[in-house]
Structures are given as structure tokens and as C-alpha cells.
Scaffold this motif. Structure first.
Motif, mmCIF file in Angstrom:
data_model
loop_
_atom_site.group_PDB
_atom_site.id
_atom_site.type_symbol
_atom_site.label_atom_id
_atom_site.label_comp_id
_atom_site.label_asym_id
_atom_site.label_seq_id
_atom_site.Cartn_x
_atom_site.Cartn_y
_atom_site.Cartn_z
ATOM 1 N N ILE A 186 -8.699 7.809 -13.824
ATOM 2 C CA ILE A 186 -8.649 7.743 -12.363
ATOM 3 C C ILE A 186 -9.641 6.726 -11.796
ATOM 4 O O ILE A 186 -9.352 6.063 -10.797
ATOM 5 C CB ILE A 186 -8.831 9.143 -11.729
ATOM 6 C CG1 ILE A 186 -8.342 9.142 -10.287
ATOM 7 C CG2 ILE A 186 -10.262 9.605 -11.808
ATOM 8 C CD1 ILE A 186 -6.872 9.019 -10.157
ATOM 9 N N GLY A 187 -10.788 6.564 -12.413
ATOM 10 C CA GLY A 187 -11.760 5.560 -11.949
ATOM 11 C C GLY A 187 -11.199 4.155 -12.038
ATOM 12 O O GLY A 187 -11.406 3.326 -11.135
ATOM 13 N N ALA B 6 0.822 -1.206 0.000
ATOM 14 C CA ALA B 6 0.000 0.000 0.000
ATOM 15 C C ALA B 6 0.857 1.257 0.000
ATOM 16 O O ALA B 6 0.434 2.296 -0.518
ATOM 17 C CB ALA B 6 -0.933 -0.004 1.214
ATOM 18 N N VAL B 7 2.053 1.185 0.559
ATOM 19 C CA VAL B 7 2.941 2.352 0.562
ATOM 20 C C VAL B 7 3.323 2.704 -0.873
ATOM 21 O O VAL B 7 3.255 3.864 -1.283
ATOM 22 C CB VAL B 7 4.206 2.079 1.417
ATOM 23 C CG1 VAL B 7 5.194 3.220 1.301
ATOM 24 C CG2 VAL B 7 3.831 1.847 2.862
ATOM 25 N N GLN B 8 3.711 1.700 -1.632
ATOM 26 C CA GLN B 8 4.077 1.946 -3.028
ATOM 27 C C GLN B 8 2.878 2.459 -3.824
ATOM 28 O O GLN B 8 3.005 3.359 -4.662
ATOM 29 C CB GLN B 8 4.612 0.664 -3.654
ATOM 30 C CG GLN B 8 5.887 0.192 -2.995
ATOM 31 C CD GLN B 8 6.127 -1.288 -3.212
ATOM 32 O OE1 GLN B 8 5.265 -2.006 -3.684
ATOM 33 N NE2 GLN B 8 7.319 -1.741 -2.849
ATOM 34 N N MET B 9 1.696 1.903 -3.538
ATOM 35 C CA MET B 9 0.491 2.339 -4.228
ATOM 36 C C MET B 9 0.160 3.784 -3.844
ATOM 37 O O MET B 9 -0.241 4.584 -4.691
ATOM 38 C CB MET B 9 -0.677 1.423 -3.871
ATOM 39 C CG MET B 9 -1.921 1.690 -4.652
ATOM 40 S SD MET B 9 -1.799 1.201 -6.367
ATOM 41 C CE MET B 9 -2.078 -0.528 -6.222
ATOM 42 N N ALA B 10 0.340 4.145 -2.573
ATOM 43 C CA ALA B 10 0.064 5.517 -2.128
ATOM 44 C C ALA B 10 1.009 6.504 -2.807
ATOM 45 O O ALA B 10 0.593 7.598 -3.192
ATOM 46 C CB ALA B 10 0.186 5.614 -0.608
ATOM 47 N N VAL B 11 2.269 6.125 -2.968
ATOM 48 C CA VAL B 11 3.225 6.994 -3.661
ATOM 49 C C VAL B 11 2.802 7.169 -5.122
ATOM 50 O O VAL B 11 2.840 8.288 -5.668
ATOM 51 C CB VAL B 11 4.658 6.416 -3.556
ATOM 52 C CG1 VAL B 11 5.608 7.140 -4.491
ATOM 53 C CG2 VAL B 11 5.153 6.493 -2.125
ATOM 54 N N GLY B 12 2.369 6.093 -5.741
ATOM 55 C CA GLY B 12 1.904 6.176 -7.126
ATOM 56 C C GLY B 12 0.679 7.062 -7.270
ATOM 57 O O GLY B 12 0.588 7.889 -8.188
ATOM 58 N N ALA C 76 -8.484 -0.673 -9.661
ATOM 59 C CA ALA C 76 -7.277 -1.512 -9.649
ATOM 60 C C ALA C 76 -6.633 -1.527 -8.267
ATOM 61 O O ALA C 76 -6.156 -2.568 -7.804
ATOM 62 C CB ALA C 76 -6.275 -1.016 -10.693
ATOM 63 N N ALA C 77 -6.636 -0.389 -7.588
ATOM 64 C CA ALA C 77 -6.063 -0.327 -6.238
ATOM 65 C C ALA C 77 -6.842 -1.215 -5.289
ATOM 66 O O ALA C 77 -6.255 -1.925 -4.459
ATOM 67 C CB ALA C 77 -6.051 1.116 -5.738
ATOM 68 N N ILE C 78 -8.156 -1.212 -5.387
ATOM 69 C CA ILE C 78 -8.973 -2.066 -4.524
ATOM 70 C C ILE C 78 -8.683 -3.532 -4.797
ATOM 71 O O ILE C 78 -8.528 -4.335 -3.864
ATOM 72 C CB ILE C 78 -10.468 -1.742 -4.707
ATOM 73 C CG1 ILE C 78 -10.770 -0.357 -4.157
ATOM 74 C CG2 ILE C 78 -11.347 -2.789 -4.038
ATOM 75 C CD1 ILE C 78 -12.156 0.151 -4.490
ATOM 76 N N GLN D 21 -6.584 -5.914 -1.944
ATOM 77 C CA GLN D 21 -7.661 -6.526 -1.186
ATOM 78 C C GLN D 21 -7.164 -7.231 0.068
ATOM 79 O O GLN D 21 -7.801 -7.159 1.123
ATOM 80 C CB GLN D 21 -8.458 -7.488 -2.058
ATOM 81 C CG GLN D 21 -7.675 -8.714 -2.474
ATOM 82 C CD GLN D 21 -8.567 -9.800 -3.006
ATOM 83 O OE1 GLN D 21 -9.721 -9.856 -2.630
ATOM 84 N NE2 GLN D 21 -8.029 -10.651 -3.847
ATOM 85 N N ALA D 22 -6.029 -7.894 0.001
ATOM 86 C CA ALA D 22 -5.500 -8.589 1.182
ATOM 87 C C ALA D 22 -5.102 -7.577 2.260
ATOM 88 O O ALA D 22 -5.374 -7.792 3.447
ATOM 89 C CB ALA D 22 -4.304 -9.452 0.799
ATOM 90 N N ASP D 23 -4.480 -6.481 1.854
ATOM 91 C CA ASP D 23 -4.097 -5.448 2.819
ATOM 92 C C ASP D 23 -5.316 -4.762 3.407
ATOM 93 O O ASP D 23 -5.341 -4.433 4.594
ATOM 94 C CB ASP D 23 -3.180 -4.418 2.162
ATOM 95 C CG ASP D 23 -1.836 -5.007 1.771
ATOM 96 O OD1 ASP D 23 -1.376 -5.923 2.474
ATOM 97 O OD2 ASP D 23 -1.265 -4.555 0.768
ATOM 98 N N ILE D 24 -6.347 -4.539 2.587
ATOM 99 C CA ILE D 24 -7.573 -3.925 3.081
ATOM 100 C C ILE D 24 -8.245 -4.849 4.094
ATOM 101 O O ILE D 24 -8.696 -4.407 5.155
ATOM 102 C CB ILE D 24 -8.528 -3.591 1.917
ATOM 103 C CG1 ILE D 24 -7.935 -2.487 1.037
ATOM 104 C CG2 ILE D 24 -9.908 -3.191 2.429
ATOM 105 C CD1 ILE D 24 -8.679 -2.261 -0.262
#
Length: 133
Positions: free
Chosen positions: A79-80, A46-52, A85-87, A91-94
Motif C-alpha cells: 500500500i505504501g 484520478a477517477v480510474q485511480m480512485a476506483v482502483g 505511485a498515485a502521487i 502529479q499533473a492532476d494534483i
């Protein structure tokens, strides 16, 4: 921007309404939430995804500021899909975050004590179900 305009803008900033205790409480709650979120995602994908995502948001505002219409249009339309894609990717982290939240001090009083008989019964029932491929 000339120095006179700069001083006028600074003066406008100082003419804000006074800060109340509700404002301080609001800032404190948001700060705690952000801190807990950062603690939760530390060491995950999620950190890498947040930076992206932060990069895409920064690029969006840069494209608006520099009037890069095509890039701005592309980011607005994609963006949608990025959110979806992020979700899917996280999913495992969420799930882990929601379990962590549910096990927190706030929800412990709602926790139902599971007896050993209930656990054994669940294991027996799960072994009787046919495996699905």
C-alpha cells in the motif's frame, strides 16, 4: 446470528447519543468537501485511480474478514508503494487541483495584482536565461 441478537444490535444502534447542531455542521462540511472533490476529479485519470484504490481497500477488508493472511499481508506491504505511485502518476492532476483551489473565492483577497511592467520584466528575464537541456 439469531433474531434475538439482531434485535439487540438494532436496539444498541438506537441508544446512541443525541445528534447536536455541531454534528449536523460536521456532516455538512464533510459532504461539501466530498462533493467538491468529486467535481474536481470528474473526467480525469484520478477517477480510474480512485476506483482502483477503492478496490484494493475493499479487497483488504475482504481478506481480513475471510482470514486470507497472505493476501492481507501482501496488501499491507504494497500500500505504501501504491500511494507513492498515485502521487507520481497524478502529479499533473494534483497541481491542477491546487491551482483551482488557489483561484477560488476564499483566496482571491490574497491575490496580488500584477502590473504590466512586472510581466514584461519577467518575460525579458526568462528569455535571458540559458535553456537547460
Amino acid at each position: 446470528m439469531n433474531p434475538t441478537e439482531l434485535l439487540q444490535r438494532f436496539a444498541e444502534l438506537l441508544r446512541r447519543p443525541p445528534i447536536t447542531w455541531w454534528d449536523v455542521l460536521d456532516i455538512l462540511i464533510v459532504s461539501i468537501l466530498i462533493y467538491e472533490l468529486l467535481k474536481l476529479i470528474r473526467g480525469t485519470r484520478a477517477v480510474q485511480m480512485a476506483v482502483g484504490i477503492a478496490s484494493i481497500i475493499g479487497l483488504f477488508y475482504l481478506s481480513r474478514g475471510l482470514q486470507l493472511e497472505t493476501l492481507n499481508w501482501l496488501i499491507r506491504n504494497i500500500i505504501g508503494y501504491v500511494v507513492f505511485a498515485a502521487i507520481v502518476l497524478l502529479q499533473a492532476d494534483i497541481r491542477r487541483a491546487l491551482v483551482h483551489l488557489g483561484r477560488g473565492r476564499l483566496f482571491r483577497r490574497f491575490d496580488r495584482k500584477v502590473s504590466d511592467d512586472d510581466t514584461v520584466e519577467e518575460l525579458v528575464v526568462s528569455n535571458l536565461r540559458p535553456a537547460q537541456a
